[in-house]
Design an enzyme around this catalytic site. Sequence first.
Site, mmCIF file in Angstrom:
data_model
loop_
_atom_site.group_PDB
_atom_site.id
_atom_site.type_symbol
_atom_site.label_atom_id
_atom_site.label_comp_id
_atom_site.label_asym_id
_atom_site.label_seq_id
_atom_site.Cartn_x
_atom_site.Cartn_y
_atom_site.Cartn_z
ATOM 1 N NE ARG A 1 -3.287 2.361 3.047
ATOM 2 C CZ ARG A 1 -3.020 3.063 4.148
ATOM 3 N NH1 ARG A 1 -2.058 2.654 4.988
ATOM 4 N NH2 ARG A 1 -3.697 4.161 4.425
ATOM 5 C CE LYS B 1 -9.175 4.175 3.264
ATOM 6 N NZ LYS B 1 -8.021 5.105 3.411
ATOM 7 N NE ARG C 1 -4.775 14.527 7.826
ATOM 8 C CZ ARG C 1 -4.573 13.372 8.443
ATOM 9 N NH1 ARG C 1 -4.426 13.369 9.767
ATOM 10 N NH2 ARG C 1 -4.505 12.239 7.780
ATOM 11 C CB THR D 1 -8.076 0.671 11.006
ATOM 12 O OG1 THR D 1 -8.459 1.175 9.723
ATOM 13 C CG2 THR D 1 -7.695 1.845 11.899
#
Length: 482
Positions: free
Chosen positions: A35, A223, A76, A281
């Site tokens: 990845r 995702k 963020r 995760t």
Amino acid sequence: MTNLRRTKIVATLGPATDDVDVLTQMCHAGLDVARINFSHGTHQDHLRRIELLREASVRAGRYVAVLGDLAGPKIRIESFVDGAVQLVDGQPFALDTALDKSAGNSREVGVTYKALVADVMAGDALLLNDGLIILEVLSVKGTRIETKVVAGGELSNRKGVNRKGGGISAPALAEKDLEDIRFSAANGFDYLALSFVRDRSDIRQARELLREAGAPHMRIVAKIERHEAVAQVAGIIEATDVVMIARGDLGVEMGQAALTGLQKTIIRETRKSNRLAITATQMMESMIQNPLPTRAEVSDVANAVLDGTDAVMLSAETATGKYPVKAVAAMAEVILGAETYHHTISIPPERSSLVFSQTEEAIAHAVMYTANHLHVRAIVALTESGSTTLWMSRLRSDIPIYAFTRHEGTRRRVTLYRGVYPVSFDIRPVDKTPLHQRIFDLLLSLRLVDEGDQIILTKGALRGVQGGTNSLQILKVHRADG
């Protein structure tokens, strides 16, 4: 012959893997898909890592696919003057989209997503740093969101922001993602992961962008990490090639208690729809610092394997952790242990009434039905695109399926399919040896079968034609002089 691991391993490249010897050891340990995380690093960094990976995979004699993971609209906070602050329960704290990027302090901090002020209102809960810090929205005025700290702690630069219950309107593809799509297409990536997918329209947009970039055959990974995506999951599964259960942001938005049930449901529906599933995760998060996983992490990985996931993913464990090779090896060991208890899978009852739309799908079902009632050592599929092996892998997982193909792209692509293994084979005759004998000789030389074993072979009447698989044969392996 060695015990084959059926569930595949995705591992993230990063500073900890920037050594061809480390990558070679990771390949030997069981790396199937590498990845590239576009949230970190430059295109120059990524290109160097891809080149190292390809050298390492040749050294190790393994096919390894490349998955590019787009950053997407990750919301963020910006940065603090001192690098971090300590928030105390009950104190006021503001998020201000107009604040200078590096001017954050214990009273306020900037935000990367300018439209956040339009997506929240008084009473909402904002979750920062993967839900470790909770803010209650008191008011929204202009560029400023005034909040009260409900659960405090240390907050450092560039941590993620989620709204509890979802509802953030940011599109799945940001401007930076368009550049990363073009980079992925130019460098022969096999899979492209879309972050924060909302619905099937995001996947359609990505496919169009890949066509424009000259990579129409690159497979898309959706995702699932937004509250909105869970409500639209059936349409997303239908539109995509692969589903990734990204449990970090998904757990924050949906609540941690809902994760296990969601994981099982999404994997089941994904397999039923002939799509692939990746579980991701914090699977072995402790191995960022420690050489062994915890018992809880072992159970987590094993649970995903027993759920039927095609692959499990390592993130910071390999990208920045101290033990990238040990993390892959530990993952492989846990998978093999779990698969010992994963009994034979027969064709699910809901599939018995299916009407097939393609010959290949009918052949795949016939192969697996036959395999359920006849002792065979292996299934060999002569394939151009790998689609026949994908359908087979949805139905049965305890008999190895070998994708014999002349296409390097197909060999890399099937590395993600549970229970499917790539073998380089050109169906076009290079000598006068009969086709069956060439297949037997290769299987024996690779020590994949023994003389006298039975195998099932699928192939097409028209050689070299994609989508042409239309026959099934049961064969007994023998040597050329047998």
